[in-house]
Design an enzyme around this catalytic site. Structure first.
Site, PDB file in Angstrom:
ATOM      1  N   ASP A  32      17.976 -58.608  79.502  1.00 18.54           N
ATOM      2  CA  ASP A  32      17.225 -59.634  78.782  1.00 18.54           C
ATOM      3  C   ASP A  32      17.193 -60.883  79.646  1.00 18.54           C
ATOM      4  OD1 ASP A  32      16.426 -59.737  75.536  1.00 18.54           O
ATOM      5  OD2 ASP A  32      16.441 -61.671  76.564  1.00 18.54           O
ATOM      6  N   GLU A 153       8.067 -46.724  68.704  1.00 18.06           N
ATOM      7  CA  GLU A 153       9.238 -46.771  67.822  1.00 18.06           C
ATOM      8  C   GLU A 153       8.800 -46.755  66.367  1.00 18.06           C
ATOM      9  OE1 GLU A 153      10.136 -49.424  65.783  1.00 18.06           O
ATOM     10  OE2 GLU A 153       8.752 -51.001  66.413  1.00 18.06           O
ATOM     11  N   GLU A 157      13.890 -51.652  59.406  1.00 14.98           N
ATOM     12  CA  GLU A 157      15.016 -52.583  59.366  1.00 14.98           C
ATOM     13  C   GLU A 157      15.937 -52.183  58.222  1.00 14.98           C
ATOM     14  OE1 GLU A 157      14.560 -56.733  59.972  1.00 14.98           O
ATOM     15  OE2 GLU A 157      12.641 -56.509  61.010  1.00 14.98           O
ATOM     16  N   PHE A 254       7.226 -46.152  48.012  1.00 14.10           N
ATOM     17  CA  PHE A 254       6.424 -47.357  48.253  1.00 14.10           C
ATOM     18  C   PHE A 254       5.340 -47.561  47.186  1.00 14.10           C
ATOM     19  CE2 PHE A 254       8.282 -46.247  52.310  1.00 14.10           C
ATOM     20  CZ  PHE A 254       8.861 -47.446  52.662  1.00 14.10           C
ATOM     21  N   CYS A 265       6.588 -56.805  61.457  1.00 11.03           N
ATOM     22  CA  CYS A 265       5.794 -55.656  61.913  1.00 11.03           C
ATOM     23  C   CYS A 265       4.510 -55.457  61.111  1.00 11.03           C
ATOM     24  CB  CYS A 265       6.635 -54.381  61.863  1.00 11.03           C
ATOM     25  SG  CYS A 265       7.909 -54.308  63.137  1.00 11.03           S
ATOM     26  N   LYS A 268       1.574 -58.329  61.136  1.00  9.02           N
ATOM     27  CA  LYS A 268       0.964 -58.582  62.460  1.00  9.02           C
ATOM     28  C   LYS A 268       0.362 -57.312  63.051  1.00  9.02           C
ATOM     29  CE  LYS A 268       4.292 -57.130  65.643  1.00  9.02           C
ATOM     30  NZ  LYS A 268       4.126 -56.357  66.894  1.00  9.02           N
TER      31      LYS A 268
END
Length: 441
Positions: A32, A153, A157, A254, A265, A268
């Protein structure tokens, strides 16, 4: 000889991927450009809350007593180039300021830096969520003899460690057999445990993530649109969701109506998807996503209006509002585009005295909205409140004692923005309980 893996970018995605690759038995080097982040990770700590991640890091980070020592972190591109056989690029792709489009500057910078040091024969693997067509362009930045693959990916979360070690699918976009063979070696353990391994071309791999997120956003906004109709007709959106969820073509996941989705995520990604479709001349294919986005944002305003109505329908000025929840979802400290914090902020800006409590998101919430009030416990948050808003479905909130809270509030009114509380239990304790899309008792 065993493959050596590097991970470029050690945020939420990268830190999780690096720890998981070490768990799968590889030697891993994470990079990083922020020295403070590298220092933190090198001590076995993480800059975000993610269940199980800190424990996994401590198990493998070099220098920690009892660790395998398979995982190290650095700020040196030269060290990454010398070390790695497979380089995973996991940097952020935020929404451009003032636009729907994706900001590719971090990805472009990472590829440029990596291209200057990568060894011939290495494989570069993109994991960042990018606009379709990016992989083909980025492949041209790499030197001859270095292949590119795209491996999107699918982390949730709160479940990121599980999703990396036992993914429900592994998608790899490749242009040659060598890249596929290498990635089959990297993912041999989860594939051996039954995770499907799907091989595609570049554009299909890039489309998988944005398509999946768009489908999920559509399902969430659909049930929220049905909640609006239920509110207009006196129907019960929870029973509606239960009934249609029994159809195995639809499924029950959901379909819980509420104040909508947020986070770093879904919002956007669907906006970037629309922007890219426009650039490709296929904007009509995704015009429905504009309404999905609109429905989602509208739910936040509707919760504000529910709170206003609960306070008599006129003004928030001088009224005390307790907000349970600040993160965009439970089991996370992420407040990016959080519906809960957005609602709290709107009420505060309209004169309400708002006090927020969240089990993990308080520090991040304070950075975004320092002018809101914050309490150390749920009980302290509702003390003296004229109305209580439940806006993030933490287990802690479902397990609250309504009678205990009733003893300290000014008015026993709770609005359930997640349709997750036991309404009968709260009513039995003397509360007026209302949930979005549900009939009034």
């Amino acid at each position: 000889m065993a493959l050596k893996i590097t991970v470029i970018g050690t945020g939420y995605l990268g830190a999780t991927h690096a720890a998981a690759m070490a768990e799968l038995g590889f030697e891993v080097l994470g990079l990083d450009v922020v020295p403070e982040k590298i220092e933190l990770l090198s001590s076995g700590r993480v800059p975000m809350y993610e269940p199980g991640l800190e424990e996994l890091l401590a198990k493998h980070v070099a220098g920690i007593e009892g660790s395998t020592g398979r995982l190290r972190f650095t700020t040196s591109w030269e060290e990454v180039g010398t070390f790695g056989d497979v380089h995973f690029v996991c940097v952020n792709t935020p929404q451009k300021h003032g636009e729907y489009a994706c900001d590719m500057s971090y990805v472009d910078a990472a590829f440029a830096s990596l291209a200057a040091v990568v060894r011939e024969g290495a494989l570069v693997v993109g994991k960042s969520t990018v606009p379709v067509g990016s992989a083909e362009r980025l492949a041209e930045l790499l030197p001859e003899g270095v292949e590119l693959a795209w491996n999107p990916e699918f982390l949730r979360e709160g479940f990121a460690v599980q999703d990396t070690l036992r993914p429900d699918r592994i998608v790899v976009g490749v242009q040659g057999e060598r890249a596929e063979k290498t990635l089959r070696e990297v993912y041999a353990v989860p594939v051996g445990q039954g995770s499907p391994f799907v091989v595609t071309d570049f554009p299909t791999a890039e489309l998988v993530k944005t398509s999946a997120n768009s489908f999920l956003a559509t399902k969430i906004s659909f049930i929220n649109a049905m909640a609006e109709l239920c509110e207009a007709t006196g129907g019960d959106v929870a029973k509606l969701a239960e009934a249609i969820g029994h159809d195995d073509r639809i499924g029950a996941k959901f379909l819980r109506a509420g104040i909508g989705f947020g986070g770093g995520c879904l919002p956007k990604d669907i906006r970037a998807f629309m922007a890219r479709a426009g650039e490709l001349g296929a904007d009509q294919a995704l015009t429905f996503l504009r309404e999905i986005d609109s429905i989602n944002m509208r739910r936040r305003g509707q919760m504000v209006e529910m709170a206003r109505e609960a306070l008599g329908g006129s003004t928030f000025l001088g009224r005390r509002v307790a907000v349970l929840g600040a993160t965009f979802k439970p089991d996370s400290d992420d407040v990016r585009d959080s519906p809960a914090l957005n609602v709290a902020g709107q009420i505060h800006l309209q004169g309400g005295q708002v006090t927020v409590y969240d089990p993990k998101g308080m520090e991040n919430a304070r950075r975004v909205f320092p002018t809101l009030g914050y309490a150390e416990t749920a009980l302290d948050a509702v003390r003296g409140a004229d109305v209580v808003l439940h806006l993030t479905e933490w287990r802690e909130f479902r397990e609250l004692d309504p009678a205990e809270l009733a003893a300290v509030t000014s008015s026993r009114v709770i609005l359930d923005g997640r349709n997750a509380l036991d309404g009968e239990r709260w009513r039995a304790a003397g509360w007026t309980y209302r949930a979005m899309g549900r009939p009034r008792a």
